[in-house]
Design an enzyme around this catalytic site. Structure first.
Site, PDB file in Angstrom:
ATOM      1  N   CYS A 129       0.820  -1.217   0.000  1.00  0.00           N
ATOM      2  CA  CYS A 129       0.000   0.000   0.000  1.00  0.00           C
ATOM      3  C   CYS A 129       0.852   1.264   0.000  1.00  0.00           C
ATOM      4  CB  CYS A 129      -0.945  -0.004   1.190  1.00  0.00           C
ATOM      5  SG  CYS A 129      -0.148  -0.329   2.776  1.00  0.00           S
ATOM      6  N   LYS A 203      10.463  -3.662   1.300  1.00  0.00           N
ATOM      7  CA  LYS A 203       9.397  -3.772   0.294  1.00  0.00           C
ATOM      8  C   LYS A 203       9.306  -2.493  -0.535  1.00  0.00           C
ATOM      9  CE  LYS A 203       6.341  -6.676   3.112  1.00  0.00           C
ATOM     10  NZ  LYS A 203       5.078  -6.648   3.897  1.00  0.00           N
ATOM     11  N   HIS A 232      -2.451   6.445   4.746  1.00  0.00           N
ATOM     12  CA  HIS A 232      -1.014   6.628   4.957  1.00  0.00           C
ATOM     13  C   HIS A 232      -0.576   7.998   4.447  1.00  0.00           C
ATOM     14  CE1 HIS A 232      -0.863   2.594   6.181  1.00  0.00           C
ATOM     15  NE2 HIS A 232      -0.301   2.017   5.125  1.00  0.00           N
TER      16      HIS A 232
END
Length: 327
Positions: A129, A203, A232
């Site tokens: 995400c 990641k 976020h």
């Protein structure tokens, strides 16, 4: 007839899958909802019908022919069951970390690299995400000015940690996090690796390079969990090859699919978590020059991590695959 399976239908992202699919009303004829044994038999209202959740087993994709499957049930589930689905002719769009760095699996953000999705072996990976929202503006900057280096500092909501993370914030518990998240910022997302970076940071670094097709791009990241329910936020610092004008960058970003620029310091206008929640756009603000390097820029980036950063991105991939299939 297009038949779609939804794996992990009762989780946070799975529930968002259902919400977004109801809104989009894709040309899908049949849905089947799967989850773990403990959710078997649960009734879910979806598309003005009541669905009974089925237990995911090794035979689920052998007993019925599915055209597509949306997976959001964790890497271990995907490792086993997504492969079975793919072997039985189903195109899997997987939301876990399982296949993201597999060289044979495309890692897709539709507004950035959808062309890569069509070269698949029945598995397509949905990025992390925090990576998804970042690569939209980075792709624009790379196309116009060529990126030399990226520095990420993320401020990630508890919803990204699932229902236990949400409960830790709402109830001041430590089911998911090692310390109370209430009144704290935790500079750890996922486990630490040998080099001192967390898996979340690794990641972001590796996925950014893969999506932008820049395997040697210098990227570094610090990922922090903050006491925010959803969406976020990221502070992104980029060094570019070529000179730029700030007004041009704002124009290019605002004219790009999936991006909305909110940048008016005089009026205190900039992206907020609450504004991004419930939407599919990536919001960019605080766009300003970094005077410590040649051709440097800072900006603030906010997006709904469950919707845009997981469910909607996967469903946008599905939508484009179906459009191509029906063309």
């Amino acid at each position: 007839m297009i038949n779609v399976a939804i794996v992990g239908a009762t989780g946070v992202v799975g529930e968002m899958f259902l919400k977004v699919l109801e809104e989009k009303k894709l040309k899908i004829d049949k849905y089947t909802l799967f989850a773990s044994k403990r959710s078997k038999g649960k009734k879910v209202k979806f598309m003005e019908k009541e669905y009974e959740v089925q237990e995911l087993t090794e035979d689920s994709f052998k007993n019925e022919k599915f055209d597509y499957a949306l997976f959001s049930a964790g890497a271990s589930t995907s490792e086993k069951y997504a492969k079975i689905a793919a072997q039985n002719g189903c195109i899997v769009i997987d939301n876990s970390s399982c296949f993201r760095m597999d060289k044979t699996v495309p890692l897709i953000v539709p507004q950035v690299n959808m062309e890569d999705a069509y070269e698949h072996f029945n598995i397509i990976a949905n990025p992390n995400c925090s990576t998804i929202q970042a690569v939209l503006p980075l792709k624009v900057l790379d196309d116009k000015y060529k990126i030399k280096r990226v520095i990420y500092s993320t401020y990630q909501a508890v919803s990204g940690a699932g229902k236990k993370g949400i409960d830790d914030l709402l109830n001041n518990t430590t089911q998911k996090f090692p310390y109370p998240i209430v009144n704290n910022c935790l500079p750890q997302i996922d486990v630490f690796t040998e080099n001192g970076y967390t898996k979340e940071e690794i990641k972001m670094i590796e996925e950014t390079r893969k999506i932008l097709k820049k395997p040697k791009l210098p990227v570094t990241a610090t990922c922090v969990r903050v006491p925010v329910l959803n969406s976020h936020a990221e502070s992104i610092n980029v060094e570019l090859e070529y000179d730029f004008k700030i007004d041009d960058i704002k124009k290019y970003l605002n004219n790009s699919e999936g991006i909305i620029v909110m940048d008016d310091p005089d009026r205190q206008i900039y992206p907020l978590n609450t504004f991004a929640s419930g939407t599919d756009e990536v919001y960019i603000g605080r766009i300003r020059r970094d005077y410590t390097v040649e051709n440097g820029i800072n900006f603030w980036c906010v997006a709904d991590n469950i919707r845009k950063g997981a469910a909607s991105n996967a469903i946008e991939i599905l939508e484009k695959l179906i459009e191509k299939d029906l063309a």
